[in-house]
Write an enzyme that holds these catalytic residues in place. Structure first.
Site, PDB file in Angstrom:
ATOM      1  N   PHE A   1       0.856  -1.186   0.000  1.00  0.00           N
ATOM      2  CA  PHE A   1       0.000   0.000   0.000  1.00  0.00           C
ATOM      3  C   PHE A   1       0.892   1.235   0.000  1.00  0.00           C
ATOM      4  O   PHE A   1       1.932   1.242   0.664  1.00  0.00           O
ATOM      5  CB  PHE A   1      -0.907   0.004   1.235  1.00  0.00           C
ATOM      6  CG  PHE A   1      -1.940  -1.085   1.215  1.00  0.00           C
ATOM      7  CD1 PHE A   1      -3.201  -0.860   0.678  1.00  0.00           C
ATOM      8  CD2 PHE A   1      -1.652  -2.342   1.712  1.00  0.00           C
ATOM      9  CE1 PHE A   1      -4.151  -1.865   0.649  1.00  0.00           C
ATOM     10  CE2 PHE A   1      -2.596  -3.365   1.688  1.00  0.00           C
ATOM     11  CZ  PHE A   1      -3.856  -3.127   1.154  1.00  0.00           C
ATOM     12  N   GLU A   2       0.464   2.264  -0.717  1.00  0.00           N
ATOM     13  CA  GLU A   2       1.354   3.406  -0.911  1.00  0.00           C
ATOM     14  C   GLU A   2       1.705   4.148   0.372  1.00  0.00           C
ATOM     15  O   GLU A   2       2.705   4.859   0.419  1.00  0.00           O
ATOM     16  CB  GLU A   2       0.748   4.385  -1.933  1.00  0.00           C
ATOM     17  CG  GLU A   2      -0.502   5.073  -1.422  1.00  0.00           C
ATOM     18  CD  GLU A   2      -1.060   6.072  -2.420  1.00  0.00           C
ATOM     19  OE1 GLU A   2      -1.601   5.613  -3.431  1.00  0.00           O
ATOM     20  OE2 GLU A   2      -0.989   7.278  -2.184  1.00  0.00           O
ATOM     21  N   ALA A   3       0.888   4.002   1.421  1.00  0.00           N
ATOM     22  CA  ALA A   3       1.195   4.719   2.671  1.00  0.00           C
ATOM     23  C   ALA A   3       2.296   4.050   3.473  1.00  0.00           C
ATOM     24  O   ALA A   3       2.806   4.636   4.422  1.00  0.00           O
ATOM     25  CB  ALA A   3      -0.064   4.866   3.520  1.00  0.00           C
ATOM     26  N   GLY A   4       2.657   2.797   3.107  1.00  0.00           N
ATOM     27  CA  GLY A   4       3.775   2.160   3.795  1.00  0.00           C
ATOM     28  C   GLY A   4       3.602   0.688   4.158  1.00  0.00           C
ATOM     29  O   GLY A   4       4.557   0.035   4.548  1.00  0.00           O
TER      30      GLY A   4
ATOM     31  N   ASN B   1       1.231  12.392  -4.425  1.00  0.00           N
ATOM     32  CA  ASN B   1       1.676  11.948  -3.097  1.00  0.00           C
ATOM     33  C   ASN B   1       3.189  11.790  -3.031  1.00  0.00           C
ATOM     34  O   ASN B   1       3.836  12.240  -2.088  1.00  0.00           O
ATOM     35  CB  ASN B   1       1.003  10.623  -2.721  1.00  0.00           C
ATOM     36  CG  ASN B   1      -0.330  10.850  -2.017  1.00  0.00           C
ATOM     37  OD1 ASN B   1      -0.623  11.944  -1.537  1.00  0.00           O
ATOM     38  ND2 ASN B   1      -1.151   9.810  -1.950  1.00  0.00           N
TER      39      ASN B   1
END
Lengths: 257, 339, 257, 339
Positions: C49-52, D142
C-alpha cells in the site's frame, strides 16, 4: 595544579562549546572535550556521531564512531544519512576534525602525501570530515603543532577550510556562514581573521613562547591584537576529566604531540 | 562554464575520477524487474552464498561501519574462494577493507575512509595497495557514498548535495557540479551507486530475508535497497512470526535479499551492538602482522585460508570463552573499561 | 452459477496478476482482486500500500490505504517514500487505478471536470495515482464503463497512460517499458495495441454485445483479431471471494456501474 | 528548450503553478541555526501550542494519512482560535482537509489528494472551496510531496524524480524539468518543501519531544525534520527512560519539536494503529452534514466551536464507551467486521 598538554587541549576545546548546541564528534580528544563540556558549563550540549548515534549517555570512550557506546542510552540510534542530513539542514553547530596537514586557511589533508596516483603515504581519506566541515556551522580542529603539519600548501585538500580566503567557500558552493572556528594545538589556540580568513593566534599556552609557535608553523601566522595566555584547566575541570570522563586515561594518557 | 552555471543552465565536470558503476536507473530497473519477489527459503551456508552471489569483477558494498556489525564470515570466504578483481565501496571500510586488501581480492575502490582502523591506527597492508599503485581509486566522502546509495535506493540517477566543493576530494571524484533550477545555487551531483552485491550482517532475519537491526543502521537501509544482490548474515534466524509480530522494526524486506546465512558472532572481531564488543586484542594483532607481508602470510594461512569456515576461526580466537568475555564488555559488566 | 459484474471484474483482475509479482493496491475491488489472486493461483503475490504497508496478511478489507489493516502482520510497516521508491527502483510490477475519465491512450483524469481554475467538479487529484502509473511496470484500471468516463479527450491528464501514443511516455521522460496493461470494466477487458498504444478490446463479458461496448465508449476502440468472451468466475473463485475475501460483501455487494 | 535539455544543459519550466514556499536551503539553514537544541520540557496544552506555534498565514503540514494517525485536537483548536489564511500541504489530506475546509482557515493548498475521504466519498464543503475558486491551488502527487519533504529534510533545494511527466498534473505544478548530468535523461525537479508548522500525532513521546510511532510512518520522519516548527500530540507522554531504553525506535528526535501535547484518542475519529479503529459512523455524519452549509454550521458549533477542548468533543461522540468499541474493532475482537 599539574596537567599535561592533552588535558589542556581538551579543556580549551570543551570551553569553546556553547551550552544548548549540537556537536558531531569523533573518538578521542573531541569526544572527551564534549563530555567534559556536558559535565561543566554545557549540560545541554547534544553529542552526535556520524554513523548514527544521537544524544547518547556515554558510559566510556568509544573506540569507533560507530560502536555501541556511541548510542548507549541515546535519544536516537539513527543512521549516517540522518545525521549528515541534520548537518546539511543546518541543525549542527560544531564538528571536530584532525588531519595530517593543515594550511593557513584551515584546509586539511587526510588523503595523501605526495602524488595522488602513487602516493608516498596514503591516509584514510575524508571519511565524514569533508561533509562535516562543509555543513556544520563551526569546525574545530585539535591537532599536534609541528611544521610538518602546519604547512604553506597541503599536498591535497581533503576537507575545506576557507580555501583561498574570504568568500572562497561561498563562491565554491559551500553553505554560507560555515568554516573553521578554532584550531587547538599543544602550543596555542588559533582562530581566523575576519578579513582574510587566515589563521590567527588568539592565545598561547602557559610556558609556550611566541617563538615556539612560529618555529612549529610552516606558514606565516596572524596574531590577534591582544594575544592572551590560554587559561589552564581548573581543578574542577581536571577532576571531572580524570575521574569521570577518562578514568582509564585512554586519551589524557596520550602524548599530545 | 561558470557563467552558464550562474544562469542555472550548466554542468561542470569537476571530477576527474573514474565512475566504476553505471548510475543509469533504467538499466537498474531492467535488472530489478527480473529479480525474484517470491517468499522462498534463502537459507544457505556462507560458502554457497559467496559461490553463487559473488562473481569475479563484482562491485561490493559492505554493511555496518568498519569494525561494527560487519559480515566477517563472508569476507573471509571471499578470500578463501579466491575471488578476483572486486570493486569496493569504501564507506568507512576499516577492518573489512583490511581483510580484502590483505587477500588481494580488490582492484578498485571508491574511497571515503579506508586503510585506517579509526583510533587503532593504519593498516600497512592496505596502504601498500595505494602506495604501490595496485588499485584504481576514486575519492568521495562518507556522506557522498551514503547519498549515492540513497539515490540508487530511490531509483534516481543522482542526488544533489552541498559537500566537497573547493577540494581535491571533489577533483579526484567523479562528481559533477550543477546549478539548482530553483535557486541557481551550485550543487554537487552525486551519481547513484548500484552495487552488484551488498553484504550485511544483522541481528535477526527470517528464512526469506526479512531483517531487523538493533541500534544504528549506518547506510544499510539504502545499501540493501540499492544493491542488485544482497547476502545477509544474521546472528539468529527467527521465525516469520517474529518479523510479522513487529513490522515497524523491519529494516530490510525480503525482496531485496538473495541469501540468508546464520552466523553467530558473525561481526567478530568487530562489535555487534547489544551482543558483543569488538576484540581489540585480535584487531591489534591484525594491525601488527599486516605491517609486513612475511608476518601477514602465515597469519592469513592460520586464520583464514587454513580454516574451513568462520566457526573454526572463532575457535582459534578463543571460542565461546572469548565470546563470553566480549559479551561482558558489551554490557559493561566489568565496569567501564572498554578493552 | 450466478455472479454479479463486480465479482466478474474482480476475478478477471485477479487472473491478470502473476504469481511471484508485486502489486500496489488501493481499497475496494483492487484489494479484493489481489487477495483473491493470493488465495488462488498466486500465493506468492506481494501486496503493498502506498502509505507504507508491505506484505500484510489482510484480516479484512481496508477502508483506507493507510489504515491499520494495511500492515496487519505485515512483513514491514514502512513509509510512503519507501514504497514509492521501490516503485521508482523498478521492483513493483502492478498498480491499480480508477478515475473519473479515461481516454483511448489510457490517460486518466481524477482532478477536475471543466476549467482548472474554476472547475465544474473538483475531484481529489492524483494522490499516488500519477506516481504509481509512472513507475510501476503495469498499470491496471478497474472502472465502470460508460461514455462519460470513456471520453475522446479527458478534461485533465492527472495520470499518464500512453499520452499521445507509442513512444510518447519515453519522450516525455517516463521510465521505458511502463504503461497501462489492462482496463477491466463491467462490459469487457481491454489491453493496448502494440503499434498505436490505443485501447483495444480483448474480451467481452458473457451477455454483453459488441454494440453495448461501442455505445458506452466515447472514442473509437480497436478490436483484437479474435475478441474472446471473458471467462466467467469459477465456482472456486466465487467461493473464496464470497467466503474468505469479502464475507461482509463490502465490495461485491456494490453496483459495478 | 528541448535541445539544450537533450544536451544535458537545460531547465524547462513546465509548471505554471505557484510555489508557495521558498525552497532555498540557506534561508532554512539560517532558521535552523537559531532553533533551540536544548532538552527542555515542552509539554503544554493544545490551546497553548496552537496559540504559540500556528500564526495566521503559516503553511501547515499534517502528519499521518488523512484518517489515520491524524492530530485532530490541533485541527479543531485551529478552527476554535480562528486562524486565518493558512497554507496546507494536501499530502493525502482527507478528514484533516475536511476540517480545515469546513472552518475556512486555509487559502492555499498544494494538492496531492484532497476533498475525498478515500472509499467513503467526497466532502462537498471541501469541493466548494475549489468550485467557488476560494483557494489557490498547485497540483502535485503523493510521492512528489513526500519527496519535497525529503529534500527539505535533507537540506537540499530540490529532489530529482521520474514522475508527473506528460501530464496536466505537472503543468499545474511548480516543478521543473532538468537533464541528468550523468545520463542525459529527463528528470523532474521537485522543489524542497519546508513547512512553517508540522502537526503530527504519535503513539508516545517524552516531555522533550523524542517520539515513537508504531506502524507505518507515512512521510512523518521527513515532515518532522523539514518543518520549521513541530507540534506533537501523543497518546501518552512517557519517561525519557522509555526513549533511551530503545533508541532504535525513535522516529522523531526532540530537537525537531516545539510542543508536546498529551491527547489520548488524539487521532479520533481517525484510526490509531494498535490503539483504536476509525469511527466510520462519525465520519459518515461529517460527510452528510458538510454537503450543505446549513447543516454544517450547527454541526461545527456543536462539536468544535461550542466545545472548549478535544475532551468535550470525545464526550459528545460517546466518550470512553465509544472508544472501547473502537479499540475492540482495532483488535478485531468482534470478528472481521471493520465498521
Amino acid at each position: 595544579m599539574d596537567y599535561n598538554a592533552m588535558e589542556l587541549m581538551i579543556c580549551l576545546a570543551a570551553r569553546a562549546l556553547e551550552d544548548g548546541s549540537t556537536v558531531v564528534v569523533g573518538t578521542g580528544a573531541p569526544c572527551a572535550a564534549a563530555m567534559l563540556a556536558q559535565k561543566t558549563h554545557a549540560p545541554n550540549l547534544m553529542i552526535l556521531f556520524e554513523a548514527g548515534g544521537v544524544g547518547p549517555i556515554l558510559p566510556t570512550m568509544p573506540i569507533s564512531v560507530g560502536d555501541s557506546r556511541t548510542f548507549h542510552k541515546a535519544i536516537m540510534a539513527s543512521s549516517m544519512p540522518d545525521v549528515m542530513e541534520a548537518c546539511q539542514r543546518g541543525m549542527i553547530d560544531y564538528c571536530f576534525l584532525g588531519g595530517a596537514q593543515i594550511d593557513k586557511y584551515g584546509n586539511i589533508n587526510s588523503t595523501v602525501i605526495g602524488d595522488f596516483h602513487k602516493p608516498k603515504v596514503r591516509f584514510p581519506g575524508s571519511g565524514g570530515a569533508n561533509d562535516l566541515a562543509s555543513l556544520c556551522w563551526r569546525t574545530m580542529v585539535i591537532t599536534p603543532h609541528d611544521p610538518r603539519r602546519f604547512v604553506e600548501k597541503v599536498d591535497f585538500i581533503t576537507t575545506p577550510g576557507y580555501l583561498t580566503g574570504k568568500g572562497a567557500r561561498e563562491a565554491a558552493g559551500l553553505p554560507p556562514g560555515t568554516g573553521p572556528y578554532k584550531i587547538i594545538t599543544n602550543l596555542c589556540v588559533m582562530g581566523f581573521d575576519d578579513e582574510t580568513k587566515r589563521m590567527m593566534v588568539e592565545s598561547i599556552h602557559p610556558g609556550v613562547s611566541q617563538e615556539d609557535v612560529v618555529k612549529n608553523t610552516g606558514f606565516e601566522l596572524l596574531w590577534a591584537k591582544k594575544v592572551a595566555t590560554s587559561e589552564p584547566p581548573t581543578e574542577e575541570e581536571l577532576r571531572i576529566l580524570r575521574e569521570e570522563v577518562d578514568p582509564m586515561r585512554y586519551i589524557i594518557g596520550r602524548q599530545a604531540a | 562554464m561558470a557563467e552558464t552555471l550562474e544562469a542555472g543552465l550548466g554542468v561542470e565536470d569537476i571530477g576527474t575520477g573514474k565512475l566504476f558503476m553505471d548510475p543509469d536507473p533504467d538499466k537498474a530497473r531492467e535488472f530489478f524487474r527480473g529479480k525474484s519477489r517470491a517468499l522462498t527459503d534463502k537459507v544457505m551456508s556462507v560458502k554457497e552464498a559467496v559461490s553463487r552471489f559473488v562473481q569475479d569483477g563484482d562491485y561490493v558494498a559492505i554493511g555496518g561501519f568498519g569494525t561494527n556489525r560487519i559480515p566477517t564470515a563472508v569476507l573471509h570466504e571471499i578470500l578463501r574462494q579466491g575471488k578476483k578483481n572486486l570493486g569496493l565501496s569504501g564507506h568507512t571500510a576499516t577492518h573489512d577493507f583490511q581483510i580484502m586488501a590483505a587477500g588481494g581480492v580488490i582492484n578498485r575502490v571508491d574511497v571515503a575512509y579506508v586503510v585506517g582502523l579509526e583510533a587503532r591506527g593504519l593498516s600497512k597492508a592496505a596502504r601498500r595497495l595505494f602506495e604501490e599503485a595496485r588499485i584504481e581509486v576514486c575519492e568521495w566522502t562518507n556522506a557522498a557514498l551514503a547519498w549515492r546509495y540513497k539515490a540508487a535506493a530511490m531509483g534516481i540517477p543522482f542526488m544533489p548535495a552541498r559537500i566537497m566543493f573547493g577540494t581535491d576530494t571533489a577533483r579526484y571524484s567523479a562528481a559533477k557540479v550543477i546549478a539548482c533550477p530553483f535557486t541557481g545555487k551550485k550543487l554537487l551531483a552525486l551519481p547513484a551507486l548500484y552495487p552488484d552485491v551488498a553484504i550485511i550482517h544483522v541481528h535477526r532475519a527470517d528464512k526469506y530475508g526479512n531483517a531487523q537491526i538493533d541500534g544504528i543502521s549506518v547506510s544499510d537501509l539504502d545499501v540493501a535497497r540499492a544493491a542488485k544482490k544482497v547476502i545477509l548474515t544474521t546472528e539468529r534466524i527467527v521465525s516469520e512470526d517474529v518479523i510479522r509480530g513487529d513490522p515497524t522494526r523491519t529494516a530490510i524486506p525480503y525482496f531485496c535479499v538473495d541469501a540468508v546465512c546464520e552466523v553467530r558472532y558473525g561481526s567478530y572481531p568487530g562489535n555487534m551492538p547489544y551482543e558483543y564488543f569488538s576484540d581489540e586484542d585480535h584487531l591489534k594483532e591484525w594491525l601488527a602482522v599486516d605491517s609486513n607481508p612475511e608476518t601477514l602470510e602465515p597469519f592469513l594461512e592460520k586464520y583464514i585460508y587454513g580454516t574451513k569456515d568462520f566457526q573454526e576461526y572463532l575457535e582459534l580466537c578463543g571460542g565461546e570463552h572469548r565470546m563470553e568475555e566480549l559479551r561482558r564488555l558489551e554490557f559493561l559488566e566489568d565496569g567501564l573499561g572498554a578493552s
